[in-house]
Design a protein around this motif. Structure first.
Motif, short mmCIF file in Angstrom:
data_model
loop_
_atom_site.label_atom_id
_atom_site.label_comp_id
_atom_site.label_asym_id
_atom_site.label_seq_id
_atom_site.Cartn_x
_atom_site.Cartn_y
_atom_site.Cartn_z
N GLY A 254 13.38 13.61 -6.50
CA GLY A 254 14.75 13.36 -6.94
C GLY A 254 15.58 12.76 -5.82
O GLY A 254 15.05 12.41 -4.77
N ALA A 255 16.88 12.63 -6.06
CA ALA A 255 17.80 12.14 -5.04
C ALA A 255 18.87 13.20 -4.81
O ALA A 255 19.16 13.99 -5.71
N THR A 256 19.42 13.26 -3.59
CA THR A 256 20.48 14.21 -3.28
C THR A 256 21.61 13.48 -2.59
O THR A 256 21.37 12.69 -1.67
N ALA A 257 22.84 13.78 -3.02
CA ALA A 257 24.00 13.10 -2.41
C ALA A 257 24.21 13.55 -0.97
O ALA A 257 24.58 12.77 -0.11
N SER A 258 23.97 14.84 -0.69
CA SER A 258 24.23 15.38 0.65
C SER A 258 22.96 15.34 1.49
O SER A 258 21.88 14.98 0.99
N GLY A 259 23.09 15.73 2.74
CA GLY A 259 21.91 15.87 3.59
C GLY A 259 21.87 14.89 4.74
O GLY A 259 21.55 13.73 4.56
N GLY A 260 22.25 15.39 5.92
CA GLY A 260 22.14 14.56 7.13
C GLY A 260 20.99 15.06 7.94
O GLY A 260 19.89 15.27 7.42
N THR B 244 0.82 -1.22 0.00
CA THR B 244 0.00 0.00 0.00
C THR B 244 0.85 1.27 0.00
O THR B 244 0.34 2.38 -0.15
N ARG B 245 2.14 1.11 0.24
CA ARG B 245 3.03 2.27 0.28
C ARG B 245 4.44 1.83 -0.07
O ARG B 245 4.88 0.76 0.34
N ILE B 246 5.16 2.69 -0.83
CA ILE B 246 6.56 2.39 -1.15
C ILE B 246 7.43 3.41 -0.42
O ILE B 246 7.09 4.60 -0.38
N ALA B 247 8.52 2.94 0.17
CA ALA B 247 9.48 3.83 0.85
C ALA B 247 10.83 3.67 0.18
O ALA B 247 11.26 2.54 -0.06
N VAL B 248 11.49 4.79 -0.08
CA VAL B 248 12.80 4.70 -0.72
C VAL B 248 13.76 5.75 -0.16
O VAL B 248 13.35 6.86 0.14
N THR B 249 15.02 5.36 -0.04
CA THR B 249 16.05 6.31 0.40
C THR B 249 16.32 7.31 -0.71
O THR B 249 16.62 6.92 -1.84
N THR B 250 16.20 8.60 -0.37
CA THR B 250 16.45 9.64 -1.38
C THR B 250 17.73 10.43 -1.10
O THR B 250 18.22 11.14 -1.96
N ARG B 251 18.27 10.34 0.13
CA ARG B 251 19.47 11.09 0.52
C ARG B 251 19.95 10.63 1.87
O ARG B 251 19.13 10.03 2.57
N PRO B 252 21.15 10.88 2.35
CA PRO B 252 22.33 11.15 1.53
C PRO B 252 22.92 9.83 1.04
O PRO B 252 22.58 8.77 1.56
N GLY B 253 23.82 9.92 0.07
CA GLY B 253 24.44 8.70 -0.47
C GLY B 253 25.13 8.99 -1.78
O GLY B 253 25.31 10.15 -2.17
N LEU B 254 25.49 7.93 -2.47
CA LEU B 254 26.12 8.07 -3.80
C LEU B 254 24.99 8.38 -4.78
O LEU B 254 24.01 7.63 -4.83
N ILE B 255 25.12 9.46 -5.52
CA ILE B 255 23.99 9.94 -6.32
C ILE B 255 23.50 8.90 -7.35
O ILE B 255 22.30 8.65 -7.47
N GLY B 256 24.44 8.27 -8.05
CA GLY B 256 24.03 7.27 -9.06
C GLY B 256 23.32 6.09 -8.41
O GLY B 256 22.34 5.56 -8.94
N ALA B 257 23.82 5.69 -7.26
CA ALA B 257 23.25 4.55 -6.52
C ALA B 257 21.84 4.89 -6.03
O ALA B 257 20.89 4.11 -6.19
N ASN C 229 15.14 9.93 4.39
CA ASN C 229 16.53 10.27 4.67
C ASN C 229 17.18 9.02 5.30
O ASN C 229 16.68 8.50 6.29
N HIS C 230 18.28 8.57 4.70
CA HIS C 230 18.96 7.36 5.17
C HIS C 230 19.29 7.41 6.68
O HIS C 230 19.16 6.41 7.39
N MET C 231 19.66 8.59 7.15
CA MET C 231 20.03 8.73 8.57
C MET C 231 18.80 8.53 9.46
O MET C 231 18.89 7.93 10.53
N GLU C 232 17.65 9.05 9.01
CA GLU C 232 16.41 8.81 9.75
C GLU C 232 16.08 7.33 9.76
O GLU C 232 15.50 6.82 10.72
N GLY C 233 16.45 6.66 8.69
CA GLY C 233 16.26 5.21 8.61
C GLY C 233 17.04 4.51 9.72
O GLY C 233 16.51 3.65 10.42
N HIS C 234 18.32 4.91 9.90
CA HIS C 234 19.13 4.28 10.96
C HIS C 234 18.48 4.49 12.33
O HIS C 234 18.47 3.60 13.17
N VAL C 235 17.92 5.68 12.55
CA VAL C 235 17.23 5.94 13.83
C VAL C 235 16.00 5.03 13.93
O VAL C 235 15.75 4.40 14.96
#
Ligand code: KG4
Ligand code: ZN
Length: 333
Positions: A324-330, A72-85, A108-114
């Motif tokens: 979109g995706a962004t390489a930076s952003g903590g 019913t819902r898709i979740a995806v990491t959009t930042r931070p990370g390697l832009i192409g990845a 946000n990948h960091m929010e994911g870790h939390v």
């Protein structure tokens, strides 16, 4: 029913979360491809994600024992990370969401870790202070409630895992090195060499690991090879101790600064034996509660991305088509 997708670095991950129950979590590691180069090669990472992402998602759906159209819902990491990845995951997530006609959440990948701390087997609730230490990030944040993060400290140069990996390399260990250094250090005396603890000043919650790495480099450069061979484990333990001491001291100082008595951790470095031991000892001494998720939820995974998406606002169709995706952003301070 949330399908999580994570492709920010060198692991292709997909997971299915039903409520707070992890129905499946598939992680395809690319470490062996990058080991040849001694680090993650961004373009190789994106190409592997592209080859693997559909198969990993199909496996996550199959392992969960559900049909794709029950998502019913898709979740995806959009930042931070390697832009192409990141872009491989974001494009895949948009396509599946569009095909199914469901909403999409950019995480946000960091929010994911939390958010890994909210998952079973021992889900915790804020408020807590969370240390995130991996090969790519080192931050300590205060989490007053789900979805709210106040950055208290972060590394000014290398990440803790990066410092451990680079130290391991100087000691002749393989890539990524953190775990091998941990094993070697277990037989060593941490007081054998005094390496500097970065930014070791009261009230300073930021981290710096470039100094300790340089100190190890010069120490080894000038060392008699016989002593190196005899005391490799002692040197490994001393170096690791300087990195871990910084992590533990600053996490406890961050908790004290927010008058918070609960500490959580995440990121690959939380697998470290000395970090777990020292943090547990110090938390007990200071009357703090410590929560460490299982290792598979500490390292990069998509269950944590789906977990964060449970309480984040979703974008409906067609709004998410421009995501979109962004390489930076903590985390924001
Ligand atoms: O979270 P992670 O899997 O990937 C990202 O970097 O995002 O973390 C990987 C890092 C590497 O630097 C690796 O050496 C470190 O976690 N690591 C460890 C241990 N196991 C993994 N560091 C110290 N001790 C360990 N046992
Ligand atoms: Zn990570």
């Amino acid at each position: 029913m949330i399908l999580g997708i994570e492709t920010s670095c060198d692991d292709t991950c997909a997971a299915v979360l039903h409520g707070n129950e992890i129905l499946s979590s598939v992680i395809s590691s690319q470490t062996e491809f990058h080991a040849l180069y001694g680090g993650v090669v961004p373009e190789i990472a994106s190409r592997h994600h592209l080859e693997l992402v559909n198969a990993v998602i199909a496996q996550a759906i199959a392992k969960a024992g559900v049909e794709l159209n029950s998502i019913t819902r898709i979740a995806v990491t959009t930042r931070p990370g390697l832009i192409g990845a990141l872009l491989v995951g974001v494009a895949t997530a948009k396509s599946i969401a569009y095909g199914l006609g469901v909403e999409l959440v950019g995480v946000n990948h960091m929010e994911g870790h939390v958010a890994a701390n909210y998952l079973p087997p021992e889900p915790v609730e804020p408020p807590f202070v969370c240390l995130i230490a991996s090969g790519g990030h080192t931050s300590v944040v205060f989490v007053p409630q789900r979805g709210e993060h106040k950055l208290l400290g972060q590394t000014l140069d290398d990440a803790a895992g990066e410092a451990l990996d680079k130290g391991a390399r100087l000691l002749g260990l393989g890539y990524p090195g953190g775990a091998e250094l941990d094993t070697l250090a277990a037989d060593g005396a941490p007081g054998y060499v005094t390496f500097p603890v970065g930014l070791d000043k009261p009230g300073r919650l930021d981290f710096s690991f470039s100094g300790v790495k340089t100190a190890l480099y010069y120490y080894l450069r000038d060392l008699d090879p016989k002593i190196f061979n005899e005391h490799r484990a002692d040197i490994a333990a001393s170096y690791q101790s300087a990195v871990i001491t910084a992590l533990v001291k600053k996490t406890l100082a961050a908790a004290a600064s927010t008058r918070c008595d609960q500490i959580c951790i995440g990121g690959g470095v939380s697998a470290n034996t000395e970090l777990r031991r020292l943090l547990a000892t110090e938390c007990e001494r200071q009357g703090m509660r410590l929560h460490i998720p299982p290792p598979t939820l500490c390292t990069d995974n998509a269950a944590m991305i789906a977990s964060a998406a449970r309480y984040l606002p979703a974008k409906p169709l067609p709004d998410y088509l421009s995501l979109g995706a962004t390489a930076s952003g903590g985390f924001a301070a």
